[in-house]
Design a protein around this motif. Structure first.
Motif, mmCIF file in Angstrom:
data_model
loop_
_atom_site.group_PDB
_atom_site.id
_atom_site.type_symbol
_atom_site.label_atom_id
_atom_site.label_comp_id
_atom_site.label_asym_id
_atom_site.label_seq_id
_atom_site.Cartn_x
_atom_site.Cartn_y
_atom_site.Cartn_z
ATOM 1 N N ASP A 38 -1.164 -4.517 1.641
ATOM 2 C CA ASP A 38 -0.141 -3.599 1.146
ATOM 3 C C ASP A 38 -0.766 -2.894 -0.075
ATOM 4 O O ASP A 38 -1.755 -3.384 -0.633
ATOM 5 N N THR A 60 0.846 -4.431 -4.960
ATOM 6 C CA THR A 60 -0.146 -5.430 -4.541
ATOM 7 C C THR A 60 -1.511 -5.074 -5.137
ATOM 8 O O THR A 60 -2.114 -5.868 -5.855
ATOM 9 N N THR A 94 1.055 -0.185 4.946
ATOM 10 C CA THR A 94 1.840 0.364 3.836
ATOM 11 C C THR A 94 3.035 1.187 4.304
ATOM 12 O O THR A 94 3.073 1.645 5.450
ATOM 13 N N TYR A 125 4.950 1.917 7.672
ATOM 14 C CA TYR A 125 5.278 0.597 8.255
ATOM 15 C C TYR A 125 4.840 0.490 9.714
ATOM 16 O O TYR A 125 5.482 -0.180 10.514
ATOM 17 N N LYS A 135 5.859 -4.122 9.674
ATOM 18 C CA LYS A 135 4.473 -4.426 9.304
ATOM 19 C C LYS A 135 3.827 -5.447 10.247
ATOM 20 O O LYS A 135 2.629 -5.398 10.492
ATOM 21 N N GLY A 177 1.017 -8.886 0.367
ATOM 22 C CA GLY A 177 2.077 -7.908 0.117
ATOM 23 C C GLY A 177 3.021 -8.424 -0.951
ATOM 24 O O GLY A 177 2.964 -9.604 -1.322
ATOM 25 N N ASP A 178 3.887 -7.546 -1.443
ATOM 26 C CA ASP A 178 4.726 -7.938 -2.582
ATOM 27 C C ASP A 178 6.217 -7.708 -2.380
ATOM 28 O O ASP A 178 6.992 -7.900 -3.312
ATOM 29 N N ASP A 224 7.318 -6.672 3.512
ATOM 30 C CA ASP A 224 6.099 -7.417 3.855
ATOM 31 C C ASP A 224 6.406 -8.755 4.530
ATOM 32 O O ASP A 224 5.522 -9.355 5.145
ATOM 33 N N ARG A 260 2.065 -13.718 -0.900
ATOM 34 C CA ARG A 260 3.003 -12.796 -1.544
ATOM 35 C C ARG A 260 2.659 -12.664 -3.023
ATOM 36 O O ARG A 260 2.504 -13.654 -3.746
#
Ligand SMILES: [Mg+2]
Length: 260
Positions: free
Chosen positions: A36, A40, A76, A98, A190, A212-213, A217, A233
């Motif tokens: 991501d 991220t 992303t 996505y 994703k 990803g954050d 995600d 994460r």
């Protein structure tokens, strides 16, 4: 207040972070890397165009791409065109919006899909109601409402897109984010974007790793967990399906540098 708690609060004003195991320092064997971008690799900014990429980050990504024989892709919510603009002159493999867009080979161009009339009308309506405090990003079939600059507008923004679901053709969903809300076609996910890469060279047969954050995600983490990969994460909240956590962008970049 102890130092760790103070750090957690200062790094995440909205949600407390969960304490999670960190991924192993160095990955071994053949693996593929899915990344991501916002939150991220780059700190979030009030406006998505207000971020910039350092030469150091460009060379880190280039180095990882080389080490993995090209088994590296961005996953992303940005369009691929926006990713290219941000990382220029670097053009890596990417799934944009996505997974509505894919660049399976580096250097290929990807055209952004047109914005459907009903999404355009909804964007106009939301823009008129929320005013300048929120940034309405039109990404073809994806509509993003960013409220980082005006967090008090988030509940109303969420309500407006949820109401719109009733009048739009079937096949859309609402995904809340760290600082905004997005309206996405159902097939924009994703996890599906990651699977598409894993079916082709140079990804296939490798162990996938995804960082990803955000809420969007989580679907990617589920796919990664199902396929024996490593899910990480960044700034993990209390509820996440990721196996590992990293405290923030700086720790993520340091971990990635450790993989070179
Ligand atoms: Mg993100």
């Amino acid at each position: 207040m102890n130092e760790v708690l103070q750090k957690m609060i200062s790094e995440s004003p909205q949600k407390p972070q969960a304490v999670m195991p960190k991924p192993q320092a160095v990955l071994t064997g053949e693996w593929a890397l899915f990344l991501d971008i916002d939150g991220t690799l780059l700190e979030h900014a009030e406006h998505p165009d207000a971020v910039s990429v350092s030469d150091e980050l460009r060379s880190l990504l280039q180095g990882l791409d080389r080490k993995l024989d090209g088994a590296l892709a961005f996953i992303t919510g940005r369009s691929v065109a926006a990713v290219d603009h941000l990382f220029q002159p670097l053009k890596l493999r990417a799934a944009g919006l996505y997974g509505l867009e894919h660049r399976l080979s580096p250097g290929d161009d990807v055209e952004i899909a047109d914005e459907p009339a009903d999404i355009a009308a909804l964007a106009d309506e939301i823009e008129a109601e929320l005013g300048r405090g929120a940034y309405i990003e039109r990404k073809g079939r994806v509509l993003a409402i960013h409220t980082r600059a005006a967090p008090h507008l988030l509940p109303r923004a969420t309500q407006l897109v949820e109401q719109a679901l009733a009048t739009l053709p079937k096949g859309y969903r609402v995904v809340p984010g760290n600082a905004g809300v997005e309206l996405l076609p159902l097939e924009a996910a994703k996890g599906a974007a990651i699977r598409r890469f894993m079916d082709i060279a140079p990804f296939t047969g490798r162990r996938p790793v995804f960082l990803g954050d955000d809420t969007s995600d989580e679907n990617g983490f589920e796919t990664i967990n199902d396929t024996g990969g490593i899910s990480i994460r960044v700034k993990p909240p209390a509820h996440t399906t990721a196996q590992y956590g990293l405290a923030g962008v700086a720790e993520t970049l340091a971990w990635l540098r450790g993989q070179l």
